[in-house]
Design a protein around this motif. Structure first.
Motif: not given
Length: 237
Positions: A78-79, A118-122, A125-128, A136-146
Motif C-alpha cells: 500500500v505504501l 502474489v501477496g503484495p499484488w493482491v 488490488g484490494v486497497w485500490q 474508510p481507510l481502516s477498512v481498506g488497510i484491514f482487507f488489503a493486509m488480510a
C-alpha cells in the motif's frame, strides 16, 4: 510457508526461482529509484521491511515442511506499491532462511513468489478497490493486509499440491487438502494481521503524514480525516 529447504523437487524449485527473479530485479530497480529520487523515504522503506520481517518471523507449526505465520507485506504494498515489496520481501525471506532457518535457499524463489510477489499484488488490488468504493481507510488497510496474507497461502497450497499430488485426486485434490489444513491457522492469523495493520497505519498517519501524501496513500481529503485531533484543535463537548 515458509517452505523448508529441500522440500520441493529441484526442477520445481528452479522453475519458481526463474518465475520470481524478474519481479525481484524489477523491485530492486524500483527501490533504488525511490531512494535516489526521494532520500527521505529511506526510513519508511526500512520500517516497511522491518514490519514484514518481524511479522513473518512469528512462526506457527502447520503442515510438514511448512509453517503458518503473518506476512506483513500488504502494508508495504500500500505504501510503496508491489514491485518494491517484491524486493524487500525477498530480502526478508533470505535473511530469515540464513539467520532463523525459516524457509530455505533452494525454496527461496517459491517462497518469494507467494509472499513477496502474489501477496503484495493482491493486497494492493484490494486497497485500490477500497479507494474506488470510498471505503474508510481502516477498512481498506484491514482487507488489503488480510487478503494479502490469505492469497500467499493459496499460492503456497498450489505449490505444494504440484509438488505432492494426491494419489487419487491428483494436483487439484492435493491443493484442496492443503488449503483446508492451512485455513485452520491462517484465517485467524489473517484477521489479526489486518487489525495490526490498521493500528500501524494510524500511527503512520500521525508521524509520516507528509510522506504518505507524497506517495499518494493519503489525499488532501483523507489527510483531513485524521484518527486523532490535530495540534491546536479544541473539541467542545
Amino acid at each position: 510457508m515458509h517452505i523448508a529447504e529441500g522440500f520441493l523437487p529441484p526442477v520445481q524449485a528452479a522453475c519458481w526461482t526463474a518465475v520470481a527473479a524478474p519481479f525481484v530485479v524489477h523491485g530492486a530497480v524500483a527501490v533504488v529509484r525511490e531512494v535516489r529520487e526521494h532520500p527521505e523515504s529511506r526510513l519508511l522503506l526500512g520500517a516497511a521491511g522491518a514490519f514484514t520481517f518481524v511479522l513473518s518471523a512469528i512462526k506457527l507449526p502447520s503442515l510438514t515442511g511448512s509453517s503458518s505465520h503473518p506476512t506483513g507485506t500488504g502494508l508495504g504494498a500500500v505504501l510503496f506499491r508491489p514491485p518494491v515489496m517484491a524486493f524487500l520481501g525477498t530480502v526478508v525471506l533470505l535473511f530469515q532462511a540464513l539467520l532463523l532457518a525459516h524457509g530455505g535457499i533452494t525454496t527461496l524463489g517459491a517462497n518469494a513468489f507467494s509472499m513477496a510477489i502474489v501477496g503484495p499484488w493482491v493486497g494492493y488490488g484490494v486497497w485500490q478497490l477500497s479507494r474506488k468504493m470510498k471505503a474508510p481507510l481502516s477498512v481498506g488497510i484491514f482487507f488489503a493486509m488480510a487478503i494479502a496474507n490469505l492469497s500467499t497461502y493459496c499460492v503456497t497450497s498450489v505449490q505444494l499440491g504440484i509438488a505432492f499430488p494426491d494419489a487419487t485426486g491428483g494436483v487439484i485434490g492435493s491443493v484442496v487438502k492443503f488449503l483446508g489444513v492451512f485455513a485452520v491457522t491462517q484465517i485467524p492469523l489473517a484477521i489479526i494481521e489486518g487489525l495490526v495493520g490498521v493500528l500501524i497505519f494510524n500511527v503512520l498517519r500521525k508521524v509520516a503524514r507528509p510522506e504518505l501524501l507524497r506517495l499518494g496513500v493519503l489525499t488532501d481529503r483523507t489527510a483531513q480525516d485524521s484518527p486523532v485531533p490535530a495540534k491546536g484543535t479544541i473539541h467542545v463537548a
